[in-house]
Design a protein around this motif. Structure first.
Motif, PDB file in Angstrom:
ATOM      1  N   SER A 176       0.874  -1.161   0.000  1.00  0.00           N
ATOM      2  CA  SER A 176       0.000   0.000   0.000  1.00  0.00           C
ATOM      3  C   SER A 176       0.920   1.223   0.000  1.00  0.00           C
ATOM      4  O   SER A 176       2.117   1.085   0.240  1.00  0.00           O
ATOM      5  CB  SER A 176      -0.933   0.020   1.222  1.00  0.00           C
ATOM      6  OG  SER A 176      -0.196   0.226   2.412  1.00  0.00           O
TER       7      SER A 176
ATOM      8  N   LYS B 262      -4.494   0.216  -4.277  1.00  0.00           N
ATOM      9  CA  LYS B 262      -5.724  -0.124  -3.556  1.00  0.00           C
ATOM     10  C   LYS B 262      -6.509  -1.207  -4.285  1.00  0.00           C
ATOM     11  O   LYS B 262      -7.082  -2.104  -3.666  1.00  0.00           O
ATOM     12  CB  LYS B 262      -6.583   1.131  -3.385  1.00  0.00           C
ATOM     13  CG  LYS B 262      -7.874   0.887  -2.606  1.00  0.00           C
ATOM     14  CD  LYS B 262      -8.580   2.193  -2.285  1.00  0.00           C
ATOM     15  CE  LYS B 262      -9.144   2.856  -3.508  1.00  0.00           C
ATOM     16  NZ  LYS B 262      -9.934   4.066  -3.192  1.00  0.00           N
TER      17      LYS B 262
ATOM     18  N   ASP C 187      -7.825   0.671   2.051  1.00  0.00           N
ATOM     19  CA  ASP C 187      -6.433   0.241   1.974  1.00  0.00           C
ATOM     20  C   ASP C 187      -5.621   1.155   1.078  1.00  0.00           C
ATOM     21  O   ASP C 187      -5.468   0.913  -0.099  1.00  0.00           O
ATOM     22  CB  ASP C 187      -6.373  -1.192   1.436  1.00  0.00           C
ATOM     23  CG  ASP C 187      -4.957  -1.731   1.434  1.00  0.00           C
ATOM     24  OD1 ASP C 187      -4.119  -1.137   2.131  1.00  0.00           O
ATOM     25  OD2 ASP C 187      -4.706  -2.731   0.748  1.00  0.00           O
TER      26      ASP C 187
END
Length: 308
Positions: free
Chosen positions: A222, A266, A307
């Motif tokens: 991420s 993401k 995320d």
């Protein structure tokens, strides 16, 4: 109706546009297209500037007043042209993304020739079925790699030996990251990625990220390292992607590129090869086969939305 989901015919790509961007004649339907921030401009209903916007031949799949519905239909249109169907499982038919700003050149003749040669060779192998299958898969993989190789305007291939294929593991990326401390090597990679191109800033970033690594690799990252994932923002590769995108898109701020990188990371787990891809496909099939009311296509899970 404010928005239309359209196919750019020559470029074989699908996107949403504002209806005011579309112009029709007796023989064709065309659409204005901005060079940057297309979706934001479509959402705002920005009036096209014929002097700076390009035009492309299109066909219209669907129209809607709801921007969020339009986004969902774009995702569905990448699988099937029947974007409003509520009772059919999509016939998987992915549309490739092609840079709309590159002039058409006959650059893939050698690829088609190699493909025919490989298929011919595979058909002559009769020793056993397993060997034939592996040979065919290898040939098709090589063709796909060649199609994504960036080229200069004069048609010369830009090479970067350390990216013969997208990286698959965190270890591979960290190894390349260490090697990129070499300034000359880093410059070569920036030049390589700068020439990948794209229809927009987001498309440009996605092309570069996919050239560097697989969805399986990016599923483990991420941008800031949340939820136990690796942090991408502190890597040399992140700086390379930022620099390459800024060179490809003039008058662009680094913050805009960072947003696109975050979006890519993401959604990576839910793309082919990503760690949650099979779960996504199961959700879409269940939703599409439902016979009660309009199906809801589950584009992103709650984990995916948070995320970054």
């Amino acid at each position: 109706m404010s928005f239309a989901i359209v196919e750019f015919i020559k470029e074989q790509s699908v996107e949403l546009v504002h209806l005011t961007w579309i112009k029709k004649s007796e023989s064709t339907t065309q659409c204005f297209w901005p060079k940057l921030n297309a979706r934001q401009k479509a959402k705002k209903g920005e009036i096209p500037d014929p002097k700076t916007w390009d035009t492309f031949e299109i066909r219209i799949f669907s129209t809607t007043d709801d921007f969020e519905i339009a986004l969902k239909r774009v995702a569905r249109a990448e699988l099937t042209s029947n974007v409003e169907s509520d009772d059919e499982v999509p016939d998987v038919r992915l549309r490739k993304k092609v840079c709309r700003y590159s002039p058409p050149v006959d650059r893939y003749k050698h690829i088609e020739a190699n493909k025919e040669k490989n298929l011919s060779t595979s058909s002559n192998i009769s020793s056993n079925k397993d060997q034939q299958s592996k040979s065919s898969e290898s040939a098709l993989h090589n063709i796909n790699v060649k199609q994504s190789i960036p080229k200069n305007d004069d048609g010369k291939v830009l090479e970067f030996d350390m990216l013969e294929r997208p990286l698959e593991s965190i270890l591979e990326l960290k190894d390349l990251d260490n090697k990129l401390h070499d300034k000359e090597l880093c410059k070569s990679l920036v030049k390589y990625l700068t020439n990948i191109g794209g229809t927009s800033v987001g498309d440009n970033v996605r092309r570069m990220m996919k050239a560097v690594g697989s969805y399986g690799l990016w599923s483990q990252y991420s941008y800031k390292g949340r939820k136990g994932k690796e942090a991408f923002c502190g890597t040399v590769m992140c700086k390379v992607i930022l620099k390459s995108a800024l060179r490809s898109n003039k008058d662009l701020k680094a913050s805009a590129v960072e947003v696109e990188i975050k979006e890519f990371l993401k959604h990576a787990p839910y793309k082919p090869g990503g760690i949650n891809y099979k779960n996504r496909q199961a959700d879409m099939n269940i939703s599409s086969s439902s016979s009660s009311g309009t199906p809801t296509v589950l584009l992103f899970s709650s984990d995916e939305e948070n995320d970054v």
